[in-house]
Design an enzyme around this catalytic site. Structure first.
Site, PDB file in Angstrom:
ATOM      1  N   ASP A  20       0.849  -1.182   0.000  1.00 59.79           N
ATOM      2  CA  ASP A  20       0.000   0.000   0.000  1.00 59.79           C
ATOM      3  C   ASP A  20       0.886   1.234   0.000  1.00 59.79           C
ATOM      4  O   ASP A  20       1.754   1.379   0.873  1.00 59.79           O
ATOM      5  CB  ASP A  20      -0.884  -0.027   1.253  1.00 59.79           C
ATOM      6  N   GLY A  42      -5.763   4.587  -6.024  1.00 58.42           N
ATOM      7  CA  GLY A  42      -6.824   5.284  -5.322  1.00 58.42           C
ATOM      8  C   GLY A  42      -8.172   4.646  -5.561  1.00 58.42           C
ATOM      9  O   GLY A  42      -8.398   3.962  -6.557  1.00 58.42           O
ATOM     10  N   SER A  80      -8.916  13.815 -12.008  1.00 57.83           N
ATOM     11  CA  SER A  80     -10.234  13.459 -12.521  1.00 57.83           C
ATOM     12  C   SER A  80     -11.007  14.685 -12.964  1.00 57.83           C
ATOM     13  O   SER A  80     -10.837  15.786 -12.422  1.00 57.83           O
ATOM     14  CB  SER A  80     -11.026  12.743 -11.430  1.00 57.83           C
ATOM     15  N   ASN A  81     -11.908  14.470 -13.908  1.00 55.95           N
ATOM     16  CA  ASN A  81     -12.838  15.522 -14.300  1.00 55.95           C
ATOM     17  C   ASN A  81     -13.730  15.930 -13.127  1.00 55.95           C
ATOM     18  O   ASN A  81     -14.301  17.014 -13.128  1.00 55.95           O
ATOM     19  CB  ASN A  81     -13.681  15.075 -15.493  1.00 55.95           C
ATOM     20  N   HIS A  82     -13.814  15.112 -12.089  1.00 55.64           N
ATOM     21  CA  HIS A  82     -14.617  15.455 -10.912  1.00 55.64           C
ATOM     22  C   HIS A  82     -14.015  16.628 -10.137  1.00 55.64           C
ATOM     23  O   HIS A  82     -14.693  17.227  -9.316  1.00 55.64           O
ATOM     24  CB  HIS A  82     -14.797  14.235 -10.009  1.00 55.64           C
ATOM     25  N   TYR A 105     -14.765  12.729  -3.687  1.00 53.04           N
ATOM     26  CA  TYR A 105     -13.727  12.204  -4.580  1.00 53.04           C
ATOM     27  C   TYR A 105     -13.078  13.357  -5.349  1.00 53.04           C
ATOM     28  O   TYR A 105     -11.852  13.483  -5.404  1.00 53.04           O
ATOM     29  CB  TYR A 105     -14.374  11.191  -5.528  1.00 53.04           C
ATOM     30  N   LYS A 109      -9.237  15.002  -5.252  1.00 55.19           N
ATOM     31  CA  LYS A 109      -8.406  15.191  -6.446  1.00 55.19           C
ATOM     32  C   LYS A 109      -7.888  16.627  -6.517  1.00 55.19           C
ATOM     33  O   LYS A 109      -6.729  16.862  -6.863  1.00 55.19           O
ATOM     34  CB  LYS A 109      -9.187  14.831  -7.716  1.00 55.19           C
ATOM     35  N   ARG A 143     -23.197  11.033 -23.269  1.00 54.11           N
ATOM     36  CA  ARG A 143     -22.221  11.916 -22.623  1.00 54.11           C
ATOM     37  C   ARG A 143     -20.799  11.405 -22.845  1.00 54.11           C
ATOM     38  O   ARG A 143     -19.875  12.177 -23.062  1.00 54.11           O
ATOM     39  CB  ARG A 143     -22.502  12.044 -21.132  1.00 54.11           C
TER      40      ARG A 143
END
Length: 193
Positions: A20, A42, A80-82, A105, A109, A143
């Site tokens: 880890d 992750g 991430s796009n998030h 999340y 990021k 999408r």
């Protein structure tokens, strides 16, 4: 390679470490002797805020600490796009918009991207945060015709992120050249993706 699973994919021809990256000793062992770090670890799902921070920010911190200790000066990070998921649609999505995470999340990021930026400034490493859209073999929804990142393009993006001579701190939109896409691809092109 470093992972929690005990066996790499068939055909993997490099050293493999099971562990880890939250463990400082494991991260230290994994980073020793490498030229660059590609951080894809992750939990890809929504979690509690503490869980998301541990999964994305703390793992990144451990790897960055090991990189500094061993003189490794390049990291490609799976963001991430998030991180910008609450940005209103309708205009081209650039990598310079303010962070507007849509989940814990996404918040994690954003925090990991900020940590990368700090290490670029403080320790003179180079970091590319790859804001990945929809990673899949093929688009499955309307999408995703805009947000899709093909497996081949994912490899090309990571390759560009670790081979570009001096990206400093760079954020790229991690999608393929989708005809319906509204994400700015110029930052990726600037590093050879």
């Amino acid at each position: 390679g470093l992972d929690l699973v005990s066996e790499p994919a068939p055909g993997y021809e490099h050293d493999w470490l099971v562990g880890d990256c939250l463990d400082p000793g494991t991260s230290d062992t994994a980073v020793r002797g490498v030229d660059a770090v590609v951080h894809l670890a992750g939990n890809p799902d929504e979690d509690s805020l503490p869980g998301a921070l541990e999964s994305h920010v703390h793992t990144t911190a451990r790897l960055l600490e090991a990189m500094v200790a061993h003189g490794v000066d390049r990291i490609a990070y799976a963001s991430s796009n998030h991180a910008v998921g609450r940005t209103p649609s309708g205009a081209e999505l650039t990598t310079t918009v303010r962070p507007r995470p849509d989940t814990f999340y996404g918040t994690a990021k954003v925090a990991a991207e900020a940590l990368l930026s700090l290490y670029v400034d403080r320790f003179d490493v180079s970091a590319v945060a790859m804001r990945i859209g929809t990673f899949a073999d093929a688009p499955e929804t309307v999408r995703q015709l805009s947000t899709w990142l093909s497996p081949d393009d994912a490899v090309r993006m990571v390759d560009a992120a670790i081979k570009h001579p001096a990206p400093g701190y760079t954020v790229v939109n991690g999608i393929s050249a989708n005809t319906r896409g509204w994400w700015d691809l110029a930052p990726g092109r600037a590093i050879g993706f």
